[in-house]
Write a protein that holds these residues in place. Sequence first.
Motif, PDB file in Angstrom:
ATOM      1  N   GLY A 218      32.162  80.486   4.752  1.00 30.73           N
ATOM      2  CA  GLY A 218      31.588  80.899   3.481  1.00 30.73           C
ATOM      3  C   GLY A 218      30.077  80.891   3.582  1.00 30.73           C
ATOM      4  N   SER A 219      29.434  81.504   2.605  1.00 34.24           N
ATOM      5  CA  SER A 219      27.974  81.590   2.604  1.00 34.24           C
ATOM      6  C   SER A 219      27.364  80.441   1.814  1.00 34.24           C
ATOM      7  N   GLN A 220      26.086  80.168   2.089  1.00 37.38           N
ATOM      8  CA  GLN A 220      25.418  79.019   1.474  1.00 37.38           C
ATOM      9  C   GLN A 220      25.302  79.160  -0.044  1.00 37.38           C
ATOM     10  N   ASN A 221      25.266  80.402  -0.548  1.00 40.62           N
ATOM     11  CA  ASN A 221      25.141  80.592  -1.995  1.00 40.62           C
ATOM     12  C   ASN A 221      26.492  80.689  -2.690  1.00 40.62           C
ATOM     13  N   SER A 222      27.573  80.393  -1.960  1.00 43.83           N
ATOM     14  CA  SER A 222      28.913  80.391  -2.548  1.00 43.83           C
ATOM     15  C   SER A 222      29.225  79.012  -3.097  1.00 43.83           C
ATOM     16  N   SER A 223      29.290  78.911  -4.415  1.00 44.82           N
ATOM     17  CA  SER A 223      29.516  77.615  -5.056  1.00 44.82           C
ATOM     18  C   SER A 223      30.848  77.007  -4.636  1.00 44.82           C
ATOM     19  N   LEU A 241      29.497  74.280   6.712  1.00 47.04           N
ATOM     20  CA  LEU A 241      29.683  75.546   6.001  1.00 47.04           C
ATOM     21  C   LEU A 241      28.983  76.630   6.804  1.00 47.04           C
ATOM     22  N   ILE A 242      29.761  77.590   7.306  1.00 46.38           N
ATOM     23  CA  ILE A 242      29.216  78.599   8.206  1.00 46.38           C
ATOM     24  C   ILE A 242      29.695  79.986   7.787  1.00 46.38           C
ATOM     25  N   ASP A 243      28.900  81.003   8.140  1.00 47.18           N
ATOM     26  CA  ASP A 243      29.282  82.382   7.859  1.00 47.18           C
ATOM     27  C   ASP A 243      30.182  82.970   8.938  1.00 47.18           C
ATOM     28  N   GLY A 244      30.152  82.392  10.132  1.00 50.59           N
ATOM     29  CA  GLY A 244      30.981  82.931  11.205  1.00 50.59           C
ATOM     30  C   GLY A 244      30.825  82.150  12.490  1.00 50.59           C
TER      31      GLY A 244
END
Length: 312
Positions: A218-223, A241-244
């Motif tokens: 998930g992205s950092q701005n995803s609550s 928490l990582i995008d990929g």
Amino acid sequence: MKILLANPRGFCAGVNMAIQCLEECVRMFGDNIHVYHEIVHNKYVVERFTKLGVRFVDEVSDVPEGAILVYSAHGVSPAIRQQARDRKLQTIDATCPLVTKVHMEAIRYARQGYNIVLIGHEGHDEVVGTMGEAPESITLVDTPEDVEKLSFAPDAKLAYLTQTTLSVEEAGRLIAKLKERYPQIESPPKEDICYATTNRQHAVAQLTERADVVLVLGSQNSSNSQRLKEIAKSLGRPAYLIDGAGEIQEDWFTEDNNVLITAGASAPEVVVQEVVNYLKTTFNAELEEVVTREEHVTFPLPKELRQLQLSN
């Protein structure tokens, strides 16, 4: 190494609907599409649509008059809708129906003369949109300290609502504190926190005890993705928490680790599989998918888009 792959994970019904909506807009109208803010809070998704020519804007004034504007899954305030009308924009509303439900509750409580306490994170797109429905009636609280600072009379006419992507446990603590201070406070007929948010949190809470390391896609701005990481950390496990796969560091693991992988409600399955493949290749990891709850929720495409499909 063993991979514990949480199920449910990833896209919820609201995100699925919003992404399908934008894909259909691109198919029908080409690259003349604007979206107010990010369609969902995920870097991979936004970059994919940007490559297709979709433009994401922070101001309605950035959209040419008469163009197509899609509202994101997080919803918008009445003021944004009015700005779009003033510019004669063709709007398509991809707001998640569960967010719309909170908007309708805010309007109803405000009309009935309630002061509304909204539990949520300041500045989040969903919170901004909800507060815009009745700004004179809504007070935002984010922490127990915020609840302590409330200055309503002991017998005030109060109701609370919540952002849909909160931690169930975090929201529960604030609700308990509100009820302790204001026993008369009204609650929504059905809780506001999204079913998918709840299910993904439940899976992480249940499976983290079997894991040495937790990866949240998930992205950092995803609550909701941030909440998954926080839950794992609160249970004493390192969580990232990582995008990929490109953000993984090998020194996070040892070869005999159990690694729990999950994904926030706006993270696509393709990035999950990239991480699974990375761990299989790098650590010869074995995969076990663990189902904790079943999900069968779907939402139809926005009414405006369905009408345009019929006319095409």
